[in-house]
Design a protein around this motif. Structure first.
Motif, PDB file in Angstrom:
ATOM      1  N   ALA A   1       0.837  -1.203   0.000  1.00 22.63           N
ATOM      2  CA  ALA A   1       0.000   0.000   0.000  1.00 22.63           C
ATOM      3  C   ALA A   1       0.870   1.249   0.000  1.00 22.63           C
ATOM      4  CB  ALA A   1      -0.922  -0.011   1.213  1.00 22.63           C
ATOM      5  N   GLN A   2       1.976   1.201   0.724  1.00 19.51           N
ATOM      6  CA  GLN A   2       2.910   2.325   0.749  1.00 19.51           C
ATOM      7  C   GLN A   2       3.501   2.575  -0.640  1.00 19.51           C
ATOM      8  OE1 GLN A   2       5.797   1.700   3.991  1.00 19.51           O
ATOM      9  NE2 GLN A   2       4.226   0.549   5.081  1.00 19.51           N
ATOM     10  N   LYS A   3       3.806   1.506  -1.370  1.00 19.22           N
ATOM     11  CA  LYS A   3       4.349   1.648  -2.728  1.00 19.22           C
ATOM     12  C   LYS A   3       3.347   2.332  -3.654  1.00 19.22           C
ATOM     13  CE  LYS A   3       7.405  -2.386  -2.473  1.00 19.22           C
ATOM     14  NZ  LYS A   3       7.611  -3.789  -2.925  1.00 19.22           N
ATOM     15  N   MET A   4       2.060   1.996  -3.489  1.00 21.79           N
ATOM     16  CA  MET A   4       1.043   2.635  -4.328  1.00 21.79           C
ATOM     17  C   MET A   4       0.921   4.123  -4.006  1.00 21.79           C
ATOM     18  SD  MET A   4       0.038   0.468  -6.518  1.00 21.79           S
ATOM     19  CE  MET A   4      -1.307   1.438  -7.222  1.00 21.79           C
ATOM     20  N   LEU A   5       1.077   4.494  -2.734  1.00 16.05           N
ATOM     21  CA  LEU A   5       1.064   5.917  -2.387  1.00 16.05           C
ATOM     22  C   LEU A   5       2.224   6.651  -3.048  1.00 16.05           C
ATOM     23  CD1 LEU A   5       0.146   5.743   1.420  1.00 16.05           C
ATOM     24  CD2 LEU A   5      -1.305   6.581  -0.434  1.00 16.05           C
TER      25      LEU A   5
ATOM     26  N   ILE B   1     -14.104  -3.303  -7.955  1.00 19.50           N
ATOM     27  CA  ILE B   1     -12.730  -2.978  -7.590  1.00 19.50           C
ATOM     28  C   ILE B   1     -12.556  -3.193  -6.088  1.00 19.50           C
ATOM     29  CG2 ILE B   1     -12.341  -1.362  -9.484  1.00 19.50           C
ATOM     30  CD1 ILE B   1     -12.963   0.954  -7.640  1.00 19.50           C
ATOM     31  N   GLY B   2     -11.304  -3.349  -5.671  1.00 17.89           N
ATOM     32  CA  GLY B   2     -11.035  -3.537  -4.259  1.00 17.89           C
ATOM     33  C   GLY B   2     -11.627  -4.818  -3.712  1.00 17.89           C
ATOM     34  N   GLU B   3     -12.029  -4.800  -2.442  1.00 17.78           N
ATOM     35  CA  GLU B   3     -12.552  -6.010  -1.802  1.00 17.78           C
ATOM     36  C   GLU B   3     -13.848  -6.480  -2.436  1.00 17.78           C
ATOM     37  OE1 GLU B   3     -13.483  -7.909   2.625  1.00 17.78           O
ATOM     38  OE2 GLU B   3     -13.102  -5.750   2.437  1.00 17.78           O
ATOM     39  N   ALA B   4     -14.616  -5.578  -3.028  1.00 17.04           N
ATOM     40  CA  ALA B   4     -15.848  -5.980  -3.696  1.00 17.04           C
ATOM     41  C   ALA B   4     -15.587  -7.015  -4.785  1.00 17.04           C
ATOM     42  CB  ALA B   4     -16.546  -4.758  -4.297  1.00 17.04           C
TER      43      ALA B   4
ATOM     44  N   SER C   1      -3.865  -2.108  -0.679  1.00 16.28           N
ATOM     45  CA  SER C   1      -2.976  -2.063  -1.848  1.00 16.28           C
ATOM     46  C   SER C   1      -3.704  -2.517  -3.107  1.00 16.28           C
ATOM     47  CB  SER C   1      -1.734  -2.932  -1.621  1.00 16.28           C
ATOM     48  OG  SER C   1      -2.072  -4.306  -1.502  1.00 16.28           O
ATOM     49  N   TYR C   2      -4.548  -3.556  -2.991  1.00 20.87           N
ATOM     50  CA  TYR C   2      -5.299  -4.046  -4.149  1.00 20.87           C
ATOM     51  C   TYR C   2      -6.414  -3.072  -4.534  1.00 20.87           C
ATOM     52  CZ  TYR C   2      -2.936  -8.254  -2.498  1.00 20.87           C
ATOM     53  OH  TYR C   2      -1.992  -9.156  -2.066  1.00 20.87           O
ATOM     54  N   ALA C   3      -6.956  -2.366  -3.541  1.00 19.18           N
ATOM     55  CA  ALA C   3      -7.948  -1.328  -3.827  1.00 19.18           C
ATOM     56  C   ALA C   3      -7.328  -0.236  -4.685  1.00 19.18           C
ATOM     57  CB  ALA C   3      -8.487  -0.749  -2.525  1.00 19.18           C
ATOM     58  N   PHE C   4      -6.135   0.223  -4.288  1.00 20.29           N
ATOM     59  CA  PHE C   4      -5.426   1.237  -5.059  1.00 20.29           C
ATOM     60  C   PHE C   4      -5.122   0.739  -6.475  1.00 20.29           C
ATOM     61  CE2 PHE C   4      -3.342   3.229  -1.041  1.00 20.29           C
ATOM     62  CZ  PHE C   4      -4.427   4.068  -0.880  1.00 20.29           C
TER      63      PHE C   4
END
Length: 347
Positions: free
Chosen positions: A52-56, A269-272, A285-288
């Protein structure tokens, strides 16, 4: 008539809305309000993983200091209650206030996106030209039409349940309780117990509070939660009085066919979509990543967007599939015991 309707403005929905081309007419329906103390709040431990940090970094976003929570801990105490094993492993999570984090991401959405706050999607119907969305806004029922619809509404996605049917992806009940932190030292933990859990539980120290939670079978989830709490006395967990209890569904994909990318001009997208790790329940991270991919498809006006989205999210699905394999190892009591006994990566 909108070009795109987004259901939910968590990390996935807010990222998509932020990245969409301004020429697109977009409406977003979200349960939250902009008040930090009112409205819907996602039950979540609030730890940002390295991915998630990498996506930011990819988005060139810097976290405001008011989103960070104290303390920042870089080790996880891992407990196997069944085998009475305890190990410490290094993990580079960032501790954040999840609700403030969500509101910050939402604040980055440009003004051209029409946002309906304190609202939830009630019904979705396929039409000849797209989708008819019925939603409740501050207690009033309203309807809008959109050519494309995006479900970013988490584990109990209305869109996924409409398009694919309920229980397409295996579900657990996530239960968390908050306590005043009276432990001598703040800590994170990951807990396994074959008697009460098929998955895992966790604890997190955050801003003077101690959060204890886990993902349990839907049947007898609360009983198993309380039983696990009692077992933690042996490991010097200090709980005290319960300040609040939170619960929500959490998905745990178990096979490749569980993933739901969407069809017929609907997208998830994301958890959905089932984009969440069944070994750690990390999904930001997958949401991003999935929101970023879908934004590029919408912005480029590609024909057959559903086919393109499914193709471009293959890397996400393959990555999560490796997490499914990891989960099968971690949740096997014999294999887990062997790994922990080996002392591999233990500090």
């Amino acid at each position: 008539m909108y070009d795109i309707a987004i259901i939910g403005l968590g990390p996935a929905g807010s990222t998509l809305a932020r990245l969409l081309d301004k020429k697109l007419k977009v409406i977003a329906i979200d349960k939250k309000t902009n008040d930090e103390n009112k409205g819907f709040q996602k039950p979540c431990g609030g730890l940002l993983s390295p991915d998630a940090q990498k996506m930011l970094i990819k988005f060139n976003l810097t976290l405001p200091v008011n989103i960070l929570s104290n303390p920042q801990i870089f080790g996880v105490k891992t407990i196997d209650a069944g085998s009475d094993l305890l190990r410490n492993y290094q993990r580079t999570y960032i501790n954040v206030d999840r609700h403030k984090f969500d509101l910050w991401l939402k604040s980055l959405i440009p003004d051209n996106i029409e946002i309906k706050e304190n609202s939830f999607c009630k019904n979705i119907k396929k039409t000849e030209n797209g989708y008819l969305i019925t939603y409740m806004e501050n207690g009033t029922e309203k309807t809008v039409s959109a050519k494309y619809i995006v479900g970013a509404d988490g584990a109990n996605s209305v869109l996924r349940n409409t398009v694919y049917g309920k229980n397409k992806i295996p579900q657990y009940m996530s239960i968390q309780q908050w306590f005043k932190d009276i432990n001598p030292r703040p800590f994170y933990s990951c807990i396994f117990d074959k008697d009460t859990l098929k998955t895992c539980a966790w604890s997190i120290s955050k801003d003077g509070y101690f959060i204890f939670g886990g993902a349990f079978d839907l049947k007898s989830s609360r009983e198993n939660f309380e039983q696990l709490k009692k077992k933690m006395d042996k490991y010097s967990f200090n709980f005290g009085d319960v300040i609040k209890t939170e619960a929500c569904l959490v998905l745990a994909p178990k096979k490749f066919s569980n993933f739901c990318c969407g069809k017929d001009n609907s997208f998830l997208i994301g958890e959905a979509a089932g984009f969440i790790s069944p070994s750690s329940y990390e999904g930001i991270s997958y949401a991003f990543d999935s929101a970023y991919i879908l934004s590029k498809i919408f912005n480029s006006g590609i024909n057959n967007p559903n086919r393109k989205y499914k193709s471009q999210t293959l890397k996400i699905r393959l990555k999560i599939f490796t997490k499914i394999i990891k989960a099968n190892i971690l949740y096997n009591s014999f294999l887990r015991k062997m790994i922990m006994k080996s002392g591999l990566s233990n500090i």
